[in-house]
Design a protein around this motif. Structure first.
Motif, PDB file in Angstrom:
ATOM      1  N   MET A   1      -9.852   9.081  -7.318  1.00  0.00           N
ATOM      2  CA  MET A   1      -8.505   9.149  -6.819  1.00  0.00           C
ATOM      3  C   MET A   1      -8.480   9.667  -5.383  1.00  0.00           C
ATOM      4  O   MET A   1      -7.754   9.161  -4.547  1.00  0.00           O
ATOM      5  CB  MET A   1      -7.687  10.047  -7.750  1.00  0.00           C
ATOM      6  N   GLY A   2      -9.298  10.668  -5.114  1.00  0.00           N
ATOM      7  CA  GLY A   2      -9.348  11.227  -3.768  1.00  0.00           C
ATOM      8  C   GLY A   2      -9.835  10.215  -2.741  1.00  0.00           C
ATOM      9  O   GLY A   2      -9.326  10.172  -1.620  1.00  0.00           O
ATOM     10  N   ASP A   3     -10.819   9.400  -3.122  1.00  0.00           N
ATOM     11  CA  ASP A   3     -11.304   8.368  -2.208  1.00  0.00           C
ATOM     12  C   ASP A   3     -10.202   7.377  -1.876  1.00  0.00           C
ATOM     13  O   ASP A   3     -10.043   6.970  -0.719  1.00  0.00           O
ATOM     14  CB  ASP A   3     -12.487   7.619  -2.827  1.00  0.00           C
ATOM     15  N   ALA A   4      -9.439   6.977  -2.870  1.00  0.00           N
ATOM     16  CA  ALA A   4      -8.357   6.013  -2.644  1.00  0.00           C
ATOM     17  C   ALA A   4      -7.297   6.602  -1.718  1.00  0.00           C
ATOM     18  O   ALA A   4      -6.806   5.913  -0.811  1.00  0.00           O
ATOM     19  CB  ALA A   4      -7.733   5.594  -3.972  1.00  0.00           C
ATOM     20  N   VAL A   5      -6.965   7.862  -1.917  1.00  0.00           N
ATOM     21  CA  VAL A   5      -5.968   8.513  -1.063  1.00  0.00           C
ATOM     22  C   VAL A   5      -6.474   8.605   0.372  1.00  0.00           C
ATOM     23  O   VAL A   5      -5.735   8.318   1.326  1.00  0.00           O
ATOM     24  CB  VAL A   5      -5.609   9.912  -1.614  1.00  0.00           C
ATOM     25  N   MET A   6      -7.724   8.974   0.547  1.00  0.00           N
ATOM     26  CA  MET A   6      -8.273   9.101   1.902  1.00  0.00           C
ATOM     27  C   MET A   6      -8.396   7.739   2.589  1.00  0.00           C
ATOM     28  O   MET A   6      -8.128   7.627   3.787  1.00  0.00           O
ATOM     29  CB  MET A   6      -9.625   9.810   1.869  1.00  0.00           C
ATOM     30  N   MET A   7      -8.795   6.710   1.858  1.00  0.00           N
ATOM     31  CA  MET A   7      -8.862   5.371   2.446  1.00  0.00           C
ATOM     32  C   MET A   7      -7.465   4.874   2.823  1.00  0.00           C
ATOM     33  O   MET A   7      -7.272   4.304   3.900  1.00  0.00           O
ATOM     34  CB  MET A   7      -9.537   4.384   1.493  1.00  0.00           C
ATOM     35  N   ALA A   8      -6.489   5.107   1.950  1.00  0.00           N
ATOM     36  CA  ALA A   8      -5.111   4.701   2.249  1.00  0.00           C
ATOM     37  C   ALA A   8      -4.572   5.471   3.449  1.00  0.00           C
ATOM     38  O   ALA A   8      -3.917   4.891   4.328  1.00  0.00           O
ATOM     39  CB  ALA A   8      -4.225   4.910   1.029  1.00  0.00           C
ATOM     40  N   ALA A   9      -4.861   6.761   3.520  1.00  0.00           N
ATOM     41  CA  ALA A   9      -4.407   7.563   4.655  1.00  0.00           C
ATOM     42  C   ALA A   9      -5.045   7.093   5.956  1.00  0.00           C
ATOM     43  O   ALA A   9      -4.385   7.054   7.003  1.00  0.00           O
ATOM     44  CB  ALA A   9      -4.725   9.041   4.415  1.00  0.00           C
ATOM     45  N   THR A  10      -6.300   6.718   5.899  1.00  0.00           N
ATOM     46  CA  THR A  10      -6.975   6.198   7.090  1.00  0.00           C
ATOM     47  C   THR A  10      -6.335   4.889   7.527  1.00  0.00           C
ATOM     48  O   THR A  10      -6.104   4.667   8.718  1.00  0.00           O
ATOM     49  CB  THR A  10      -8.478   6.000   6.815  1.00  0.00           C
ATOM     50  N   GLU A  11      -6.048   4.016   6.577  1.00  0.00           N
ATOM     51  CA  GLU A  11      -5.379   2.752   6.889  1.00  0.00           C
ATOM     52  C   GLU A  11      -4.008   3.000   7.509  1.00  0.00           C
ATOM     53  O   GLU A  11      -3.649   2.372   8.493  1.00  0.00           O
ATOM     54  CB  GLU A  11      -5.215   1.905   5.632  1.00  0.00           C
ATOM     55  N   LEU A  12      -3.249   3.880   6.914  1.00  0.00           N
ATOM     56  CA  LEU A  12      -1.888   4.131   7.384  1.00  0.00           C
ATOM     57  C   LEU A  12      -1.849   4.894   8.706  1.00  0.00           C
ATOM     58  O   LEU A  12      -0.820   4.921   9.366  1.00  0.00           O
ATOM     59  CB  LEU A  12      -1.099   4.887   6.314  1.00  0.00           C
ATOM     60  N   SER A  13      -2.956   5.507   9.093  1.00  0.00           N
ATOM     61  CA  SER A  13      -2.986   6.250  10.348  1.00  0.00           C
ATOM     62  C   SER A  13      -2.909   5.334  11.566  1.00  0.00           C
ATOM     63  O   SER A  13      -2.539   5.778  12.647  1.00  0.00           O
ATOM     64  CB  SER A  13      -4.242   7.115  10.425  1.00  0.00           C
ATOM     65  N   SER A  14      -3.243   4.074  11.383  1.00  0.00           N
ATOM     66  CA  SER A  14      -3.135   3.129  12.495  1.00  0.00           C
ATOM     67  C   SER A  14      -1.684   2.711  12.646  1.00  0.00           C
ATOM     68  O   SER A  14      -1.078   2.175  11.728  1.00  0.00           O
ATOM     69  CB  SER A  14      -4.000   1.891  12.242  1.00  0.00           C
ATOM     70  N   GLN A  15      -1.155   2.960  13.813  1.00  0.00           N
ATOM     71  CA  GLN A  15       0.230   2.577  14.077  1.00  0.00           C
ATOM     72  C   GLN A  15       0.304   1.229  14.776  1.00  0.00           C
ATOM     73  O   GLN A  15       1.364   0.814  15.205  1.00  0.00           O
ATOM     74  CB  GLN A  15       0.902   3.663  14.907  1.00  0.00           C
ATOM     75  N   ARG A  16      -0.813   0.548  14.871  1.00  0.00           N
ATOM     76  CA  ARG A  16      -0.861  -0.733  15.565  1.00  0.00           C
ATOM     77  C   ARG A  16      -0.589  -1.918  14.642  1.00  0.00           C
ATOM     78  O   ARG A  16      -0.420  -3.028  15.113  1.00  0.00           O
ATOM     79  CB  ARG A  16      -2.235  -0.895  16.215  1.00  0.00           C
ATOM     80  N   ILE A  17      -0.580  -1.683  13.337  1.00  0.00           N
ATOM     81  CA  ILE A  17      -0.409  -2.774  12.379  1.00  0.00           C
ATOM     82  C   ILE A  17       0.933  -2.609  11.678  1.00  0.00           C
ATOM     83  O   ILE A  17       1.209  -1.547  11.123  1.00  0.00           O
ATOM     84  CB  ILE A  17      -1.555  -2.773  11.347  1.00  0.00           C
ATOM     85  N   PRO A  18       1.763  -3.652  11.654  1.00  0.00           N
ATOM     86  CA  PRO A  18       3.041  -3.541  10.948  1.00  0.00           C
ATOM     87  C   PRO A  18       2.849  -3.487   9.436  1.00  0.00           C
ATOM     88  O   PRO A  18       1.859  -3.986   8.901  1.00  0.00           O
ATOM     89  CB  PRO A  18       3.787  -4.819  11.359  1.00  0.00           C
ATOM     90  N   TRP A  19       3.815  -2.875   8.744  1.00  0.00           N
ATOM     91  CA  TRP A  19       3.680  -2.636   7.311  1.00  0.00           C
ATOM     92  C   TRP A  19       3.481  -3.915   6.507  1.00  0.00           C
ATOM     93  O   TRP A  19       2.710  -3.936   5.554  1.00  0.00           O
ATOM     94  CB  TRP A  19       4.872  -1.859   6.776  1.00  0.00           C
ATOM     95  N   ASP A  20       4.161  -5.002   6.856  1.00  0.00           N
ATOM     96  CA  ASP A  20       4.033  -6.223   6.056  1.00  0.00           C
ATOM     97  C   ASP A  20       2.617  -6.782   6.096  1.00  0.00           C
ATOM     98  O   ASP A  20       2.200  -7.477   5.169  1.00  0.00           O
ATOM     99  CB  ASP A  20       5.061  -7.278   6.469  1.00  0.00           C
ATOM    100  N   GLU A  21       1.868  -6.472   7.105  1.00  0.00           N
ATOM    101  CA  GLU A  21       0.459  -6.860   7.175  1.00  0.00           C
ATOM    102  C   GLU A  21      -0.440  -5.748   6.606  1.00  0.00           C
ATOM    103  O   GLU A  21      -1.477  -6.011   6.017  1.00  0.00           O
ATOM    104  CB  GLU A  21       0.053  -7.141   8.621  1.00  0.00           C
TER     105      GLU A  21
END
Length: 135
Positions: free
Chosen positions: A1-21
């Motif tokens: 569970m922790g790995d999934a949260v950290m991977m998701a947080a890393t993905e969401l940290s990029s503000q260059r990609i819009p949410w629908d993508e």
């Protein structure tokens, strides 16, 4: 569970990609990380060990967990690249999020996230190993 949260947080940290993508890219990143970790055996629940006695005794499970995570990252990155290729080839996402800036000094947004996960995930796993296994 922790790995999934950290991977998701890393993905969401990029503000260059819009949410629908981003939801597609995050799904691929988290899913391939989980697949790679299961295939390699990261979730066995045992103390990380190494056949090299020096590494085992001197550096301990925290170092071994960090090194094992880089192997998981390499496998997950290859699997994720296959997933991103499928998404781009089927026009699910725009190719700019994966390929933009590859011929320049800039990283594409998704490549930037992949490099960030190479830094974040071993640190996360090292802290988790310290809390779980080190004395």
């Amino acid at each position: 569970m922790g790995d999934a949260v950290m991977m998701a947080a890393t993905e969401l940290s990029s503000q260059r990609i819009p949410w629908d993508e981003e939801k597609w890219l995050m799904g691929i990143a988290v899913g391939t990380w989980f697949i790679a970790a299961v295939l390699i055996g990261d979730y066995r629940g045992r103390v990380p060990s190494n056949d090299n006695l020096y590494v085992q005794m001197v550096l301990g499970p925290v170092f071994i967990a960090c090194v094992d995570t880089t192997v998981t990252w390499a496998v997950a990155t290859v699997l994720a690249t296959i997933g991103y290729t499928w998404l781009v080839s089927h026009a699910v996402i725009d190719s700019q999020w994966v390929m933009d800036g590859l011929g320049t000094d800039d990283l594409s947004p998704q490549l930037e996230i992949a490099v960030a996960s190479l830094i974040i995930m071993p640190c996360w796993r090292g802290m988790a190993a310290k809390l779980r296994f080190a004395r």
